[in-house]
Design an enzyme around this catalytic site. Structure first.
Site, PDB file in Angstrom:
ATOM      1  N   ASP A 297      18.216  35.244  51.583  1.00  0.00           N
ATOM      2  CA  ASP A 297      19.428  35.154  50.760  1.00  0.00           C
ATOM      3  C   ASP A 297      19.476  36.213  49.671  1.00  0.00           C
ATOM      4  O   ASP A 297      20.148  37.223  49.845  1.00  0.00           O
ATOM      5  CB  ASP A 297      19.754  33.738  50.300  1.00  0.00           C
ATOM      6  CG  ASP A 297      18.609  33.034  49.639  1.00  0.00           C
ATOM      7  OD1 ASP A 297      18.744  31.851  49.344  1.00  0.00           O
ATOM      8  OD2 ASP A 297      17.573  33.665  49.405  1.00  0.00           O
TER       9      ASP A 297
ATOM     10  N   PHE B  68      23.567  24.237  50.552  1.00  0.00           N
ATOM     11  CA  PHE B  68      22.138  23.956  50.574  1.00  0.00           C
ATOM     12  C   PHE B  68      21.797  23.220  51.853  1.00  0.00           C
ATOM     13  O   PHE B  68      22.431  22.231  52.208  1.00  0.00           O
ATOM     14  CB  PHE B  68      21.725  23.121  49.362  1.00  0.00           C
ATOM     15  CG  PHE B  68      20.234  22.966  49.317  1.00  0.00           C
ATOM     16  CD1 PHE B  68      19.424  24.086  49.266  1.00  0.00           C
ATOM     17  CD2 PHE B  68      19.640  21.718  49.365  1.00  0.00           C
ATOM     18  CE1 PHE B  68      18.037  23.972  49.257  1.00  0.00           C
ATOM     19  CE2 PHE B  68      18.256  21.591  49.352  1.00  0.00           C
ATOM     20  CZ  PHE B  68      17.459  22.719  49.291  1.00  0.00           C
TER      21      PHE B  68
END
Lengths: 177, 335
Positions: free
Chosen positions: A103, A152
């Site tokens: 990420d 998430f």
């Protein structure tokens, strides 16, 4: 008593397996006749690396590396460091770094700097998940399983407080409350 | 506290002099073995340590030792905040060049004395000892040139030069002790702490360094994350004019929060109320039009909060704190 709950399944076990077969085919083709070393980043990538290795039709060496992660307990002067190094010498070999997720790119950036200095013949990245919306440091990613939205997630190696890694699928985790 | 740096020619017995000075003054001796222990405690492994060491041979192709040298420096600065130091080699004379409570010593000896010392210490023939001297000095000079852009031998870098084959170890150590006394370098712990904190530029400054002076806590948090990953940053180093009045005066400007020089990248954190975000977005569009070659990444309130949460930090509360991720989210690793 965490109170968080599992939400929708983003990628089922079958979807993951299918995509890994495709990645395995591509890697087998690209690395035919070369000295391939898969380097999995602990702990998250363990599941992916094992399945990916079994999807390869070419000889392969597997290894693992672990680095410290940033957290509230980090000392003021704390810096990222290798917690467990590769066992294999990689100079002159074809190294493929296997990530569960990329990420910000900060961890990967550190690792690539360290690994490049060891003089591999080639150095590429294979990640199951790419959450590029969070990217700070860009790296070329040679093999990518799925692009991920900014949610998430847990499962298939990814954890929440060290749990959920063993889920065979990848699902959204909803916060407590 | 005080810092004595000892630069030494190979075979000049500079290490022994340093050891003697450290013992006599009660300073901590920072030589290769102490640094090795410290760095290994921090998790760097052998090859990486070698990369940060001045005696390492040729850098490998494509290698830039900057990361590890930065780290070495961070370790040395960290030590300097707690102890009086005698630092042997490692560019200490450059690292502590501007520190008022430092003494920079160069230890030399005649070629014949250095050759004899090396033959004794390493059991070498005369020819081999000469070759080893030339090579070791060349490597050290190259390392200093590469990392500090300076000439090792330039006398301007030193307060004092001592020649061991004339003064002896004891004599050299005594002169260095005396010089430390004259310079009054001991007993300045508080000043050195301040000096270390201010090092690296004007406040709020650059990383890896001080974290004072941020406008918003999330900026300090990001600085800590960047430090953790050893990515150099500068805080608000540059303003970009966006509008001018007819007389050519700047009427509007945009100052990105961070600049990451190694990535040639600007970072902007937007943790504002929605009403202000609209104005910020207009500015950002203008910036991209006027400065298309500048690379800028923008993190909006929520993105940034989840980024920080990922790293386990306390998420700064904001007006737009509609939560999508668990507060204590932590992954074992992965970034």
């Amino acid at each position: 008593m965490t109170g968080e709950t599992l939400g929708a399944i983003l990628f089922s076990a079958a979807q993951i397996a299918g995509r890994i077969r495709e990645l395995g085919d591509a890697i087998s083709r690209d690395y035919a006749g070369r000295d391939l070393v898969l380097a999995g980043i602990l702990r998250g990538a363990a599941f992916f690396l094992v399945d990916l290795a079994r999807a390869l039709s070419i000889p392969v060496t597997i290894d693992f590396i672990a680095i410290s992660s940033y957290g509230p307990s980090s000392q003021a002067a704390g810096v990222v460091r290798i917690v467990k190094d590769l066992e294999e010498a990689i100079a002159g070999r074809d190294l493929l770094v296997v990530e569960d997720i990329v990420d910000t790119g900060l961890t990967l950036g550190y690792l690539l700097r360290i690994l490049r200095e060891r003089g591999p013949a080639s150095l590429q990245v294979c990640t199951l998940l790419d959450r590029s919306v969070r990217r700070i440091v860009d790296h070329p990613i040679a093999y990518r399983g799925f692009e991920l939205p900014d949610t998430f997630i847990v499962g298939y190696g990814l954890d929440y407080q060290q749990r959920y890694r063993n889920l065979p699928f990848i699902a959204v985790l909803k916060p407590p409350g | 506290m005080g810092i004595i740096t000892i630069a030494r020619q190979t075979g000049s017995e500079g290490e022994t002099v340093a050891e003697r000075v450290a013992t006599d003054l009660g300073f901590a001796l920072i030589d290769r073995s102490r640094l090795e222990r410290l760095i290994q405690e921090h998790g760097l492994t052998g090859p990486e340590l070698d990369e940060s060491d001045e005696e390492r041979q040729e850098p490998r192709p494509g290698y830039s030792g900057a990361v590890h040298v930065d780290y070495l420096q961070a370790v040395l600065l960290d030590l300097a905040e707690n102890e009086n130091l005698v630092v042997v080699g490692r560019g200490g004379q450059f690292l502590f060049r501007d520190c008022p409570w430092s003494l920079h010593v160069q230890v030399v000896a005649s070629l014949s004395a250095r050759r004899a010392n090396l033959q004794r210490d390493r059991d070498l023939s005369e020819v081999d000892a000469d070759a080893a001297l030339v090579e070791a000095d060349r490597q050290r000079a190259e390392w200093i040139r590469q990392h500090f852009g300076a000439e090792w031998g330039d006398p301007a870098h030193y307060d004092l030069l001592v020649r061991t084959d004339r003064l002896g170890i004891e004599g050299a150590a005594a002169i260095i002790r005396k010089a430390a006394e004259v310079r009054e370098i001991g007993g300045h712990l508080a000043e050195i702490v301040t000096w270390v904190e201010q090092r690296g530029g004007s406040a709020p400054g650059e990383g890896l360094g001080s974290h004072a002076g941020f406008v918003h806590p999330s900026e300090a948090e990001l600085a800590r994350v960047l430090d953790f990953y050893r990515i150099r940053w500068q805080y608000e180093p540059k303003s970009f004019p966006l509008a001018w009045d007819p007389a050519g005066h700047v009427t509007e400007a945009f100052t990105p929060d961070f600049y990451l020089p190694d990535l040639d990248l600007y970072l902007e954190l937007t943790t504002l109320k929605q009403s202000l975000v609209t104005d910020k977005n207009r500015k950002l569009r203008k910036f991209r039009q006027l400065y298309p070659d500048r690379r800028l990444k923008v993190f909006y309130g929520r993105d940034f909060r989840s980024l920080i949460q990922k790293y386990g930090g306390a998420a700064p509360a904001g007006p737009a704190a509609s939560r999508t991720t668990p507060a204590s989210e932590r992954e074992g690793r992965s970034a």
